[in-house]
Scaffold this motif. Structure first.
Motif, PDB file in Angstrom:
ATOM      1  N   VAL B  94       0.849  -1.096  -0.162  1.00 32.67           N
ATOM      2  CA  VAL B  94       0.102  -0.041  -0.077  1.00 32.67           C
ATOM      3  C   VAL B  94       0.962   1.301   0.078  1.00 32.67           C
ATOM      4  CG1 VAL B  94      -2.067  -0.976   1.213  1.00 32.67           C
ATOM      5  CG2 VAL B  94      -0.294   0.013   2.557  1.00 32.67           C
ATOM      6  N   ALA B  95       0.522   2.604   0.013  1.00 35.71           N
ATOM      7  CA  ALA B  95       1.217   3.625  -0.121  1.00 35.71           C
ATOM      8  C   ALA B  95       0.489   4.655   0.466  1.00 35.71           C
ATOM      9  CB  ALA B  95       1.440   4.119  -1.584  1.00 35.71           C
ATOM     10  N   THR B  96       1.505   5.494   1.093  1.00 36.62           N
ATOM     11  CA  THR B  96       0.922   6.934   1.614  1.00 36.62           C
ATOM     12  C   THR B  96       1.756   7.802   0.564  1.00 36.62           C
ATOM     13  OG1 THR B  96       2.984   7.468   2.801  1.00 36.62           O
ATOM     14  CG2 THR B  96       1.193   6.107   3.870  1.00 36.62           C
ATOM     15  N   ALA B  97       1.513   9.180   0.889  1.00 39.84           N
ATOM     16  CA  ALA B  97       2.183  10.235   0.225  1.00 39.84           C
ATOM     17  C   ALA B  97       3.652  10.225   0.345  1.00 39.84           C
ATOM     18  CB  ALA B  97       1.650  11.686   0.495  1.00 39.84           C
ATOM     19  N   ALA B 116      -6.649  -4.773   2.623  1.00 39.98           N
ATOM     20  CA  ALA B 116      -7.935  -4.306   2.545  1.00 39.98           C
ATOM     21  C   ALA B 116      -8.278  -3.274   3.640  1.00 39.98           C
ATOM     22  CB  ALA B 116      -8.877  -5.467   2.409  1.00 39.98           C
ATOM     23  N   ALA B 117      -7.950  -3.562   4.747  1.00 43.36           N
ATOM     24  CA  ALA B 117      -8.260  -2.596   5.941  1.00 43.36           C
ATOM     25  C   ALA B 117      -7.514  -1.204   5.751  1.00 43.36           C
ATOM     26  CB  ALA B 117      -8.130  -3.392   7.260  1.00 43.36           C
ATOM     27  N   LEU B 118      -6.269  -1.667   5.612  1.00 40.89           N
ATOM     28  CA  LEU B 118      -5.446  -0.293   5.385  1.00 40.89           C
ATOM     29  C   LEU B 118      -5.792   0.668   4.185  1.00 40.89           C
ATOM     30  CD1 LEU B 118      -1.977  -1.727   5.564  1.00 40.89           C
ATOM     31  CD2 LEU B 118      -3.093  -0.067   7.219  1.00 40.89           C
ATOM     32  N   GLN B 120      -8.957   0.789   3.217  1.00 40.26           N
ATOM     33  CA  GLN B 120     -10.375   1.308   3.552  1.00 40.26           C
ATOM     34  C   GLN B 120     -10.229   2.426   4.448  1.00 40.26           C
ATOM     35  OE1 GLN B 120     -11.947   0.300   1.397  1.00 40.26           O
ATOM     36  NE2 GLN B 120     -13.404  -0.901   2.011  1.00 40.26           N
ATOM     37  N   ALA B 121      -8.885   2.457   5.082  1.00 38.46           N
ATOM     38  CA  ALA B 121      -8.393   3.547   6.013  1.00 38.46           C
ATOM     39  C   ALA B 121      -7.843   4.817   5.259  1.00 38.46           C
ATOM     40  CB  ALA B 121      -7.501   3.035   7.036  1.00 38.46           C
ATOM     41  N   GLY B 122      -7.688   4.583   3.949  1.00 40.52           N
ATOM     42  CA  GLY B 122      -7.125   5.720   3.212  1.00 40.52           C
ATOM     43  C   GLY B 122      -5.794   5.614   2.525  1.00 40.52           C
ATOM     44  N   PHE B 123      -5.106   4.366   2.926  1.00 42.35           N
ATOM     45  CA  PHE B 123      -3.908   4.130   2.028  1.00 42.35           C
ATOM     46  C   PHE B 123      -4.272   3.768   0.591  1.00 42.35           C
ATOM     47  CE2 PHE B 123      -2.839   3.590   6.458  1.00 42.35           C
ATOM     48  CZ  PHE B 123      -1.508   3.605   6.504  1.00 42.35           C
ATOM     49  N   ALA B 124      -3.352   4.166  -0.418  1.00 40.74           N
ATOM     50  CA  ALA B 124      -3.613   3.912  -1.761  1.00 40.74           C
ATOM     51  C   ALA B 124      -3.151   2.269  -1.872  1.00 40.74           C
ATOM     52  CB  ALA B 124      -2.494   4.794  -2.558  1.00 40.74           C
ATOM     53  N   TYR B 125      -3.834   1.651  -2.961  1.00 38.15           N
ATOM     54  CA  TYR B 125      -3.575   0.191  -3.183  1.00 38.15           C
ATOM     55  C   TYR B 125      -2.574  -0.060  -4.174  1.00 38.15           C
ATOM     56  CZ  TYR B 125      -4.764  -4.493  -4.507  1.00 38.15           C
ATOM     57  OH  TYR B 125      -4.630  -5.883  -4.544  1.00 38.15           O
ATOM     58  N   PHE B 126      -1.640  -1.026  -4.006  1.00 36.39           N
ATOM     59  CA  PHE B 126      -0.948  -1.513  -4.987  1.00 36.39           C
ATOM     60  C   PHE B 126      -0.995  -2.855  -5.525  1.00 36.39           C
ATOM     61  CE2 PHE B 126       3.084   1.360  -5.977  1.00 36.39           C
ATOM     62  CZ  PHE B 126       2.382   2.630  -5.549  1.00 36.39           C
ATOM     63  N   SER B 127      -0.968  -3.483  -4.156  1.00 40.34           N
ATOM     64  CA  SER B 127      -1.262  -5.114  -4.596  1.00 40.34           C
ATOM     65  C   SER B 127      -1.646  -5.755  -2.909  1.00 40.34           C
ATOM     66  CB  SER B 127       0.100  -5.696  -4.977  1.00 40.34           C
ATOM     67  OG  SER B 127      -0.025  -7.050  -5.184  1.00 40.34           O
ATOM     68  N   ASP B 128      -2.180  -6.919  -3.435  1.00 40.50           N
ATOM     69  CA  ASP B 128      -2.653  -7.559  -1.952  1.00 40.50           C
ATOM     70  C   ASP B 128      -1.383  -8.848  -1.648  1.00 40.50           C
ATOM     71  OD1 ASP B 128      -3.607  -9.119  -3.892  1.00 40.50           O
ATOM     72  OD2 ASP B 128      -5.065  -9.982  -2.673  1.00 40.50           O
ATOM     73  N   ASP B 129      -0.781  -9.139  -2.813  1.00 36.43           N
ATOM     74  CA  ASP B 129       0.113 -10.423  -2.395  1.00 36.43           C
ATOM     75  C   ASP B 129       1.392 -10.349  -3.595  1.00 36.43           C
ATOM     76  OD1 ASP B 129      -1.504 -13.439  -4.116  1.00 36.43           O
ATOM     77  OD2 ASP B 129      -1.093 -11.264  -4.761  1.00 36.43           O
ATOM     78  N   ILE B 130       1.597  -9.592  -4.448  1.00 38.16           N
ATOM     79  CA  ILE B 130       2.721  -9.500  -5.245  1.00 38.16           C
ATOM     80  C   ILE B 130       3.366  -8.254  -5.382  1.00 38.16           C
ATOM     81  CG2 ILE B 130       3.573 -10.032  -7.440  1.00 38.16           C
ATOM     82  CD1 ILE B 130       1.265 -11.997  -7.962  1.00 38.16           C
ATOM     83  N   GLU B 258      -6.449  -2.249  15.325  1.00 35.09           N
ATOM     84  CA  GLU B 258      -5.337  -1.962  15.930  1.00 35.09           C
ATOM     85  C   GLU B 258      -4.212  -2.000  15.086  1.00 35.09           C
ATOM     86  OE1 GLU B 258      -4.698  -4.427  19.432  1.00 35.09           O
ATOM     87  OE2 GLU B 258      -6.592  -3.894  20.450  1.00 35.09           O
ATOM     88  N   ALA B 259      -4.114  -2.960  14.213  1.00 36.65           N
ATOM     89  CA  ALA B 259      -3.021  -2.897  13.314  1.00 36.65           C
ATOM     90  C   ALA B 259      -3.043  -1.608  12.264  1.00 36.65           C
ATOM     91  CB  ALA B 259      -3.026  -4.244  12.655  1.00 36.65           C
ATOM     92  N   VAL B 260      -4.240  -1.513  11.976  1.00 36.05           N
ATOM     93  CA  VAL B 260      -4.302   0.008  10.999  1.00 36.05           C
ATOM     94  C   VAL B 260      -3.847   1.030  11.959  1.00 36.05           C
ATOM     95  CG1 VAL B 260      -6.181   1.332   9.754  1.00 36.05           C
ATOM     96  CG2 VAL B 260      -6.200  -1.120   9.508  1.00 36.05           C
ATOM     97  N   GLU B 261      -4.447   1.237  13.062  1.00 32.67           N
ATOM     98  CA  GLU B 261      -4.093   2.385  13.752  1.00 32.67           C
ATOM     99  C   GLU B 261      -2.540   2.359  14.134  1.00 32.67           C
ATOM    100  OE1 GLU B 261      -5.289   4.525  18.279  1.00 32.67           O
ATOM    101  OE2 GLU B 261      -6.479   2.449  17.217  1.00 32.67           O
ATOM    102  N   ALA B 262      -1.992   1.338  14.313  1.00 30.65           N
ATOM    103  CA  ALA B 262      -0.568   1.274  14.676  1.00 30.65           C
ATOM    104  C   ALA B 262       0.324   1.948  13.376  1.00 30.65           C
ATOM    105  CB  ALA B 262      -0.084   0.092  15.040  1.00 30.65           C
ATOM    106  N   LEU B 263      -0.170   1.365  12.170  1.00 29.46           N
ATOM    107  CA  LEU B 263       0.442   1.809  10.912  1.00 29.46           C
ATOM    108  C   LEU B 263       0.189   3.227  10.619  1.00 29.46           C
ATOM    109  CD1 LEU B 263       0.441  -1.515   8.406  1.00 29.46           C
ATOM    110  CD2 LEU B 263       2.233   0.278   8.820  1.00 29.46           C
ATOM    111  N   ALA B 264      -0.967   3.501  10.618  1.00 27.27           N
ATOM    112  CA  ALA B 264      -1.228   4.949  10.462  1.00 27.27           C
ATOM    113  C   ALA B 264      -0.392   6.048  11.218  1.00 27.27           C
ATOM    114  CB  ALA B 264      -2.782   5.129  10.534  1.00 27.27           C
ATOM    115  N   GLY B 265      -0.376   5.586  12.393  1.00 26.27           N
ATOM    116  CA  GLY B 265       0.473   6.185  13.420  1.00 26.27           C
ATOM    117  C   GLY B 265       2.265   6.728  12.772  1.00 26.27           C
ATOM    118  N   VAL B 266       2.589   5.328  12.614  1.00 24.35           N
ATOM    119  CA  VAL B 266       4.054   5.319  12.285  1.00 24.35           C
ATOM    120  C   VAL B 266       4.147   6.066  10.752  1.00 24.35           C
ATOM    121  CG1 VAL B 266       4.195   3.118  11.143  1.00 24.35           C
ATOM    122  CG2 VAL B 266       6.010   4.156  12.422  1.00 24.35           C
ATOM    123  N   THR B 267       3.268   5.683   9.862  1.00 19.18           N
ATOM    124  CA  THR B 267       3.340   6.104   8.532  1.00 19.18           C
ATOM    125  C   THR B 267       3.018   8.007   8.418  1.00 19.18           C
ATOM    126  OG1 THR B 267       1.328   5.788   7.951  1.00 19.18           O
ATOM    127  CG2 THR B 267       3.307   4.010   7.647  1.00 19.18           C
ATOM    128  N   GLY B 268       2.250   8.345   9.454  1.00 22.89           N
ATOM    129  CA  GLY B 268       1.751   9.692   9.554  1.00 22.89           C
ATOM    130  C   GLY B 268       0.608   9.767   8.870  1.00 22.89           C
TER     131      GLY B 268
END
Lengths: 98, 283
Positions: B94-97, B116-118, B120-130, B258-268
């Motif tokens: 996934v990607a952020t700015a 998928a959860a990321l 839905q939380a606003g991250f941009a989608y690149f791939s789910d497994d490759i 919780e995983a999404v929240e943790a990732l959102a926090g670290v990536t800004g």
């Protein structure tokens, strides 16, 4: 099958890194990638240092001597055991030319 | 039976066309590729496709779910074969700015559900497994198939999974998946990798994110590569450059929010501005 990692003789021939192993240092840590077995190894500092001596110019005994010289105050018997175990692991993993 | 249609699928340089009179099959298959285009059979296409499939009489091929699942497997397999000049990883992306987040992991680890959860939380989608890696400079490119969710993944997403398609495709291995097109797609351009995230799902554990040495992250990327032996020294160089340009963490979690929240926090969690998907250019 259990493999004894303390069985590597220290009076053996000179040890040489396999050409099929690709090296990379990342943040000071040595990472080896075995292109034939598709396996990755992250070396601790001692293993990395021993790996560097596997240049075809050092026997296992010479590796021990080099390590004893580098770390003053270490017990030679302990170093021999560690070097023997690490070289045995290198061999088991196919990282050395036989 | 309807007028013949052609579904155009593009996954980086790889292009596939699937021809059929059965619009139902192609529409279902299109849901597996967010950037796919369904066109009349006589629509011109600039480049010769890498894969050209024709679907015959579906009533003789079995259930539509199986047909779509098999077509999807054929397209993905051919795309992976065609992209061997890139370093390929089993990883969600996934990607952020700021750049891409690469989540290496074996099949069944829950990458697709977390991706998928990321998204839905606003991250941009690149791939789910490759993850498709190229460079230098090292970049990750989208592998723009839809997120494929098994039933457990759909359940785990709960309310966040509202956009998951109802259709179930049955893969050749018998697994059943539903497709989700995330709201924000990455387009076709590569992005630098900003984060490498090692996943560790542990029941009952609260989500924790801790830095890991880049050497370990490199080892994990290499272990999850699909074709590193083919690339040898150059491949390891690309992976090394990826981790050297990234912050590397291990995420231990059991609950998605919780995983999404943790990732959102670290990536800004800065919004991603994606480029438009590009498809087959008109002649």
């Amino acid at each position: 099958m259990a493999v004894s990692l303390r069985s590597a003789p220290l009076d053996g021939a000179r040890v040489r890194r396999s050409d099929r192993v690709v090296e990379r240092v990342v943040d000071g840590e040595l990472v080896l990638y075995d292109t034939a077995r598709h396996r990755v190894h992250v070396m601790n500092p001692t293993a990395a240092w021993i790996w560097r001596l596997c240049d075809g110019g050092h026997s296992p005994a010479a590796v021990v001597s080099a390590l004893v010289s580098r770390y003053s105050g270490v017990d030679r018997a302990t170093v021999e055991a560690d070097v023997g175990e690490i070289l045995a692991r290198f061999r088991v993993e196919g990282l050395l030319d036989e | 039976m309807t007028a013949p249609l052609v579904l155009h699928v593009r996954l980086q340089e790889f292009q596939a066309v699937v021809r059929s009179h059965h619009s139902r099959v192609l529409e279902r298959l299109a849901a597996a590729y967010p950037a796919a285009e369904l066109r009349p059979a006589d629509c011109p296409c600039a480049a010769a496709p890498s894969l050209d499939l024709t679907v015959g009489a579906v009533e003789h091929l079995g259930d539509v779910s199986k047909v779509v699942g098999h077509l999807e497997a054929a397209i993905n397999g051919a795309a992976i074969a065609a992209l061997q000049h890139r370093v390929l990883l089993h990883a969600g992306v996934v990607a952020t700015a700021d750049g891409a987040v690469v989540l290496p992991g074996r099949s069944g680890l829950g990458k697709s559900t977390l991706v998928a959860a990321l998204c839905q939380a606003g991250f941009a989608y690149f791939s789910d497994d490759i993850a498709v890696l190229g460079g230098p400079p090292p970049r990750v490119f989208p592998f723009m198939k839809a997120v494929s969710l098994k039933r457990g993944g759909v359940r785990a997403l709960g309310d966040r999974g509202g956009a998951v398609g109802a259709f179930e495709a049955i893969r050749p291995d018998g697994s059943v998946v539903r497709h989700l097109t995330p709201p924000r797609l990455a387009g076709s351009n590569g992005r630098p990798v900003r984060y490498v995230l090692l996943l560790d799902r542990r029941p009952q554990d609260a989500a924790t994110l801790r830095p890991v040495p880049r050497a370990r992250a490199l080892a994990e990327l290499a272990a999850h590569s699909m074709n590193l032996p083919r690339h040898g020294r150059h491949g390891l160089e690309i992976l090394s450059q990826v981790v050297e340009g990234a912050d590397c963490y291990e995420l231990t979690y059991s609950r998605l929010p919780e995983a999404v929240e943790a990732l959102a926090g670290v990536t800004g969690h800065r919004p991603f501005v994606g480029d438009a998907p590009t498809l087959c250019e008109p002649r």
